[in-house]
Design an enzyme around this catalytic site. Structure first.
Site, PDB file in Angstrom:
ATOM      1  N   GLU A 116      49.535  45.497 -22.513  1.00 27.86           N
ATOM      2  CA  GLU A 116      48.146  45.462 -22.969  1.00 27.86           C
ATOM      3  C   GLU A 116      47.278  45.704 -21.729  1.00 27.86           C
ATOM      4  O   GLU A 116      47.218  44.864 -20.833  1.00 27.86           O
ATOM      5  CB  GLU A 116      47.847  44.104 -23.595  1.00 27.86           C
ATOM      6  CG  GLU A 116      46.525  44.011 -24.315  1.00 27.86           C
ATOM      7  CD  GLU A 116      46.354  42.660 -24.985  1.00 27.86           C
ATOM      8  OE1 GLU A 116      45.215  42.168 -25.011  1.00 27.86           O
ATOM      9  OE2 GLU A 116      47.369  42.089 -25.468  1.00 27.86           O
ATOM     10  N   ASP A 147      37.000  37.001 -23.122  1.00 26.73           N
ATOM     11  CA  ASP A 147      37.718  36.730 -21.888  1.00 26.73           C
ATOM     12  C   ASP A 147      37.159  35.518 -21.156  1.00 26.73           C
ATOM     13  O   ASP A 147      35.945  35.381 -20.995  1.00 26.73           O
ATOM     14  CB  ASP A 147      37.659  37.944 -20.955  1.00 26.73           C
ATOM     15  CG  ASP A 147      38.382  39.145 -21.532  1.00 26.73           C
ATOM     16  OD1 ASP A 147      39.366  38.923 -22.260  1.00 26.73           O
ATOM     17  OD2 ASP A 147      37.974  40.285 -21.260  1.00 26.73           O
ATOM     18  N   TYR A 157      47.332  40.485 -33.813  1.00 31.68           N
ATOM     19  CA  TYR A 157      47.204  39.567 -32.673  1.00 31.68           C
ATOM     20  C   TYR A 157      46.754  38.213 -33.202  1.00 31.68           C
ATOM     21  O   TYR A 157      45.667  38.075 -33.733  1.00 31.68           O
ATOM     22  CB  TYR A 157      46.178  40.137 -31.685  1.00 31.68           C
ATOM     23  CG  TYR A 157      46.162  39.489 -30.314  1.00 31.68           C
ATOM     24  CD1 TYR A 157      46.115  38.106 -30.159  1.00 31.68           C
ATOM     25  CD2 TYR A 157      46.168  40.277 -29.171  1.00 31.68           C
ATOM     26  CE1 TYR A 157      46.089  37.526 -28.903  1.00 31.68           C
ATOM     27  CE2 TYR A 157      46.138  39.713 -27.905  1.00 31.68           C
ATOM     28  CZ  TYR A 157      46.098  38.337 -27.781  1.00 31.68           C
ATOM     29  OH  TYR A 157      46.074  37.771 -26.530  1.00 31.68           O
TER      30      TYR A 157
END
Length: 272
Positions: free
Chosen positions: A45, A56, A170
């Site tokens: 990734e 993030d 995911y």
């Protein structure tokens, strides 16, 4: 990408490793990807650095800041993928945010993905319900969109994600941003909703991420999924080792331990 899941051994967990393109330096990214493949990675990734990330945490934000300060551009990322493709067909999924795609141009972006050998795209700030802007280019260029589900996702939304994702889904282990966490914290969160995931995600494989920092974490958290994703722990390990003597060797020991565990590292390395 599908052959990675088809060909895995019984009870083997697929390992997806996240690295920010251009971190710790632009010249290191291709070598790291190729080394990860030799040391147990099944999927890469590759993060597209962005100044204002949604999902993030501080660790990956730091790696993005380093890459951006060094002048990394989108075309540099495509060139990295092209370089990897000269000697490897490991699946590479780009992970990032919508603004840089809009700046680059959606059709040119997907075209370059197809030309260079990108296998999928993760955009945490593009909800599945609002992805029509990208869907046509994604389908035309055969670069699938990979969506995320989290503990607060409804059953209906999980089914929609399963319908529209390509490659895998995911599974975000906790509600929040990326970052290494206590294994117990993540495992408890996974246990509360992974049964719903398995009931509703039936078309795609499932990889679980956010908060995994050791082999034990990975095995516990992914035991009812197809595999796991490690990102922040990998970036932290690079930060600890980069610039020291033998840094790459030490870093790759950590990578092998994530996949195989400390005791099995040497034996599995000989087989790879």
């Amino acid at each position: 990408m599908q052959k990675v899941f088809r060909n895995r051994k019984p009870d083997e967990k697929i390992m997806n490793l996240f690295i920010t393109a251009g971190f710790p330096a632009k010249s290191e990214t291709v070598d790291l990807i190729l080394a990860y493949e030799k040391n147990g990675a099944d999927i890469i990734e590759l993060g597209m650095p962005f100044s204002d990330p949604l999902a993030d945490g501080p660790t990956i934000q730091y790696s993005s800041e380093v890459a951006l300060a060094a002048g990394l551009m989108m075309d540099d990322i495509f060139e990295m993928v092209s370089q990897v493709r000269k000697s490897s067909d490991i699946p590479i999924v780009l992970m990032g945010y919508l603004n840089p795609l809009l700046y680059y141009g959606i059709e040119p972006f997907f075209t370059r993905c197809a030309e260079t050998g990108v296998d999928g795209l993760i955009l945490p700030d593009v909800p599945v319900e609002e992805s029509a802007l990208l869907a046509e280019a994604s389908e035309t260029c055969k670069v699938p969109l990979i969506y995320l589900v989290a503990p607060n996702s409804t059953d209906e939304r999980m089914k929609l994600v399963d319908e529209r994702s390509g490659g895998f889904v995911y599974c975000v282990s906790v509600t929040g941003v990326t970052g290494a966490r206590s294994g117990d914290e993540v495992e408890q969160s996974v246990n509360r909703f992974i049964e719903r995931v398995n009931q509703n995600i039936t078309r795609n494989p499932v990889l679980v991420g956010f908060g995994i920092s050791s082999h034990a974490d990975a095995m516990h958290i992914s035991r009812k999924t197809d595999g796991f994703v490690v990102g922040s722990a990998l970036i932290n390990n690079i930060r600890e080792n980069y610039g020291t003597e033998g840094w790459m060797e030490n870093h790759l020991k950590f990578v092998r331990s994530l996949k195989y565990g400390e005791l099995e590292t040497s034996e599995n390395t000989k087989r790879s």
